[in-house]
Design a protein around this motif. Structure first.
Motif, PDB file in Angstrom:
ATOM      1  N   LEU A 109       0.823  -1.208   0.000  1.00 21.99           N
ATOM      2  CA  LEU A 109       0.000   0.000   0.000  1.00 21.99           C
ATOM      3  C   LEU A 109       0.857   1.259   0.000  1.00 21.99           C
ATOM      4  O   LEU A 109       0.520   2.240  -0.627  1.00 21.99           O
ATOM      5  CB  LEU A 109      -0.929   0.005   1.207  1.00 21.99           C
ATOM      6  CG  LEU A 109      -2.075  -1.009   1.171  1.00 21.99           C
ATOM      7  CD1 LEU A 109      -2.837  -0.973   2.476  1.00 21.99           C
ATOM      8  CD2 LEU A 109      -2.991  -0.720   0.006  1.00 21.99           C
ATOM      9  N   LYS A 110       1.982   1.234   0.701  1.00 17.44           N
ATOM     10  CA  LYS A 110       2.834   2.421   0.799  1.00 17.44           C
ATOM     11  C   LYS A 110       3.570   2.682  -0.507  1.00 17.44           C
ATOM     12  O   LYS A 110       3.767   3.826  -0.882  1.00 17.44           O
ATOM     13  CB  LYS A 110       3.830   2.247   1.937  1.00 17.44           C
ATOM     14  CG  LYS A 110       3.176   2.262   3.301  1.00 17.44           C
ATOM     15  CD  LYS A 110       4.189   2.056   4.390  1.00 17.44           C
ATOM     16  CE  LYS A 110       3.503   1.974   5.737  1.00 17.44           C
ATOM     17  NZ  LYS A 110       4.452   1.660   6.805  1.00 17.44           N
ATOM     18  N   GLU A 111       3.972   1.621  -1.218  1.00 15.39           N
ATOM     19  CA  GLU A 111       4.728   1.796  -2.449  1.00 15.39           C
ATOM     20  C   GLU A 111       3.824   2.202  -3.607  1.00 15.39           C
ATOM     21  O   GLU A 111       4.277   2.774  -4.575  1.00 15.39           O
ATOM     22  CB  GLU A 111       5.455   0.494  -2.802  1.00 15.39           C
ATOM     23  CG  GLU A 111       6.557   0.137  -1.824  1.00 15.39           C
ATOM     24  CD  GLU A 111       7.160  -1.213  -2.119  1.00 15.39           C
ATOM     25  OE1 GLU A 111       6.745  -1.865  -3.098  1.00 15.39           O
ATOM     26  OE2 GLU A 111       8.044  -1.624  -1.373  1.00 15.39           O
ATOM     27  N   ASN A 114      -1.462   4.494  -6.229  1.00 19.06           N
ATOM     28  CA  ASN A 114      -2.903   4.415  -6.413  1.00 19.06           C
ATOM     29  C   ASN A 114      -3.583   4.734  -5.083  1.00 19.06           C
ATOM     30  O   ASN A 114      -3.346   4.077  -4.084  1.00 19.06           O
ATOM     31  CB  ASN A 114      -3.286   3.021  -6.889  1.00 19.06           C
ATOM     32  CG  ASN A 114      -4.744   2.932  -7.269  1.00 19.06           C
ATOM     33  OD1 ASN A 114      -5.471   3.917  -7.207  1.00 19.06           O
ATOM     34  ND2 ASN A 114      -5.164   1.745  -7.654  1.00 19.06           N
ATOM     35  N   THR A 115      -4.433   5.752  -5.081  1.00 17.60           N
ATOM     36  CA  THR A 115      -5.102   6.143  -3.838  1.00 17.60           C
ATOM     37  C   THR A 115      -6.493   5.547  -3.727  1.00 17.60           C
ATOM     38  O   THR A 115      -7.175   5.767  -2.733  1.00 17.60           O
ATOM     39  CB  THR A 115      -5.199   7.677  -3.757  1.00 17.60           C
ATOM     40  OG1 THR A 115      -5.908   8.150  -4.893  1.00 17.60           O
ATOM     41  CG2 THR A 115      -3.811   8.287  -3.699  1.00 17.60           C
ATOM     42  N   LEU A 116      -6.933   4.817  -4.738  1.00 20.94           N
ATOM     43  CA  LEU A 116      -8.256   4.213  -4.691  1.00 20.94           C
ATOM     44  C   LEU A 116      -8.208   2.886  -3.958  1.00 20.94           C
ATOM     45  O   LEU A 116      -7.255   2.126  -4.066  1.00 20.94           O
ATOM     46  CB  LEU A 116      -8.780   3.983  -6.114  1.00 20.94           C
ATOM     47  CG  LEU A 116      -8.985   5.233  -6.969  1.00 20.94           C
ATOM     48  CD1 LEU A 116      -9.400   4.827  -8.373  1.00 20.94           C
ATOM     49  CD2 LEU A 116     -10.023   6.132  -6.349  1.00 20.94           C
ATOM     50  N   ASP A 120     -13.613   1.551  -4.114  1.00 28.17           N
ATOM     51  CA  ASP A 120     -13.714   2.664  -5.053  1.00 28.17           C
ATOM     52  C   ASP A 120     -13.696   2.201  -6.512  1.00 28.17           C
ATOM     53  O   ASP A 120     -14.220   2.886  -7.381  1.00 28.17           O
ATOM     54  CB  ASP A 120     -12.567   3.654  -4.843  1.00 28.17           C
ATOM     55  CG  ASP A 120     -12.636   4.323  -3.475  1.00 28.17           C
ATOM     56  OD1 ASP A 120     -13.760   4.442  -2.938  1.00 28.17           O
ATOM     57  OD2 ASP A 120     -11.577   4.715  -2.965  1.00 28.17           O
ATOM     58  N   LEU A 121     -13.091   1.064  -6.768  1.00 30.79           N
ATOM     59  CA  LEU A 121     -12.977   0.561  -8.137  1.00 30.79           C
ATOM     60  C   LEU A 121     -14.253  -0.115  -8.634  1.00 30.79           C
ATOM     61  O   LEU A 121     -14.441  -0.274  -9.838  1.00 30.79           O
ATOM     62  CB  LEU A 121     -11.812  -0.417  -8.238  1.00 30.79           C
ATOM     63  CG  LEU A 121     -10.419   0.180  -8.013  1.00 30.79           C
ATOM     64  CD1 LEU A 121      -9.373  -0.909  -8.016  1.00 30.79           C
ATOM     65  CD2 LEU A 121     -10.105   1.221  -9.060  1.00 30.79           C
ATOM     66  N   VAL A 122     -15.114  -0.513  -7.733  1.00 33.17           N
ATOM     67  CA  VAL A 122     -16.364  -1.181  -8.118  1.00 33.17           C
ATOM     68  C   VAL A 122     -17.327  -0.122  -8.645  1.00 33.17           C
ATOM     69  O   VAL A 122     -17.574   0.889  -7.981  1.00 33.17           O
ATOM     70  CB  VAL A 122     -16.980  -1.925  -6.910  1.00 33.17           C
ATOM     71  CG1 VAL A 122     -18.314  -2.538  -7.274  1.00 33.17           C
ATOM     72  CG2 VAL A 122     -16.021  -2.980  -6.403  1.00 33.17           C
ATOM     73  N   PRO A 123     -17.909  -0.323  -9.848  1.00 34.66           N
ATOM     74  CA  PRO A 123     -18.815   0.697 -10.384  1.00 34.66           C
ATOM     75  C   PRO A 123     -20.112   0.764  -9.575  1.00 34.66           C
ATOM     76  O   PRO A 123     -20.562  -0.218  -8.992  1.00 34.66           O
ATOM     77  CB  PRO A 123     -19.080   0.228 -11.815  1.00 34.66           C
ATOM     78  CG  PRO A 123     -18.733  -1.212 -11.839  1.00 34.66           C
ATOM     79  CD  PRO A 123     -17.723  -1.434 -10.769  1.00 34.66           C
ATOM     80  N   ALA A 124     -20.704   1.929  -9.560  1.00 36.38           N
ATOM     81  CA  ALA A 124     -21.968   2.131  -8.838  1.00 36.38           C
ATOM     82  C   ALA A 124     -23.095   1.401  -9.554  1.00 36.38           C
ATOM     83  O   ALA A 124     -23.106   1.301 -10.784  1.00 36.38           O
ATOM     84  CB  ALA A 124     -22.271   3.615  -8.743  1.00 36.38           C
ATOM     85  N   TRP A 125     -24.066   0.918  -8.786  1.00 37.59           N
ATOM     86  CA  TRP A 125     -25.193   0.186  -9.355  1.00 37.59           C
ATOM     87  C   TRP A 125     -26.130   1.160 -10.014  1.00 37.59           C
ATOM     88  O   TRP A 125     -26.416   2.237  -9.507  1.00 37.59           O
ATOM     89  CB  TRP A 125     -25.903  -0.584  -8.253  1.00 37.59           C
ATOM     90  CG  TRP A 125     -27.025  -1.413  -8.776  1.00 37.59           C
ATOM     91  CD1 TRP A 125     -26.952  -2.634  -9.339  1.00 37.59           C
ATOM     92  CD2 TRP A 125     -28.422  -1.063  -8.788  1.00 37.59           C
ATOM     93  NE1 TRP A 125     -28.170  -3.089  -9.707  1.00 37.59           N
ATOM     94  CE2 TRP A 125     -29.109  -2.133  -9.398  1.00 37.59           C
ATOM     95  CE3 TRP A 125     -29.139   0.059  -8.376  1.00 37.59           C
ATOM     96  CZ2 TRP A 125     -30.482  -2.141  -9.571  1.00 37.59           C
ATOM     97  CZ3 TRP A 125     -30.518   0.050  -8.559  1.00 37.59           C
ATOM     98  CH2 TRP A 125     -31.166  -1.032  -9.151  1.00 37.59           C
TER      99      TRP A 125
END
Length: 130
Positions: A109-111, A114-116, A120-125
């Motif tokens: 995560l530190k390296e 990508n801040t998502l 956040d990557l799953v599209p909204a329904w």
């Protein structure tokens, strides 16, 4: 029996291959044999092959050993190619996005820039139209 089947299919493949055109300076003096002559020759060959292993058992045992060795080499080579292909697929050209599980190390995560998060990557329904 498998060797005879293979020889049959290889022979059929050679028979179906196109022949080169005859040279213009060659005169065809002899007529080609008819269909009956080909069938008779094939029947005599099969009759001769049926008794081959009874006449030459050492040749058949050697051929069987050699065929099993070739089969083992082919299987091992196919296994190596399969493993090599899977390693290459999982290596440098792999998709860097992790979709099924979070990173296993805290450093991942530190390296990352990508801040998502995965959520956040799953599209909204969206409600289906209709």
């Amino acid at each position: 029996m498998g060797m005879l089947r293979t020889l049959f299919f290889v022979g059929a493949a050679f028979a179906l291959m196109p022949s080169p055109p005859p040279e213009p300076d060659q005169a065809q003096s002899a007529t080609p044999p008819g269909t009956f002559a080909y069938v008779a020759a094939a029947a005599e060959t099969v009759a001769d092959l049926r008794g081959f292993c009874q006449r030459n058992p050492h040749v058949c045992s050697t051929a069987g050993t050699m065929a099993s060795s070739v089969e083992g080499k082919a299987k091992y080579s196919a296994k190596l190619i399969y493993e090599w292909a899977n390693e290459a697929k999982a290596g440098a050209g792999a998709d860097p996005i992790q979709t099924a599980s979070p990173p296993t190390r805290a450093l991942d995560l530190k390296e990352s820039q990508n801040t998502l998060s995965l959520a956040d990557l799953v599209p909204a329904w969206k409600k289906p139209k209709g």
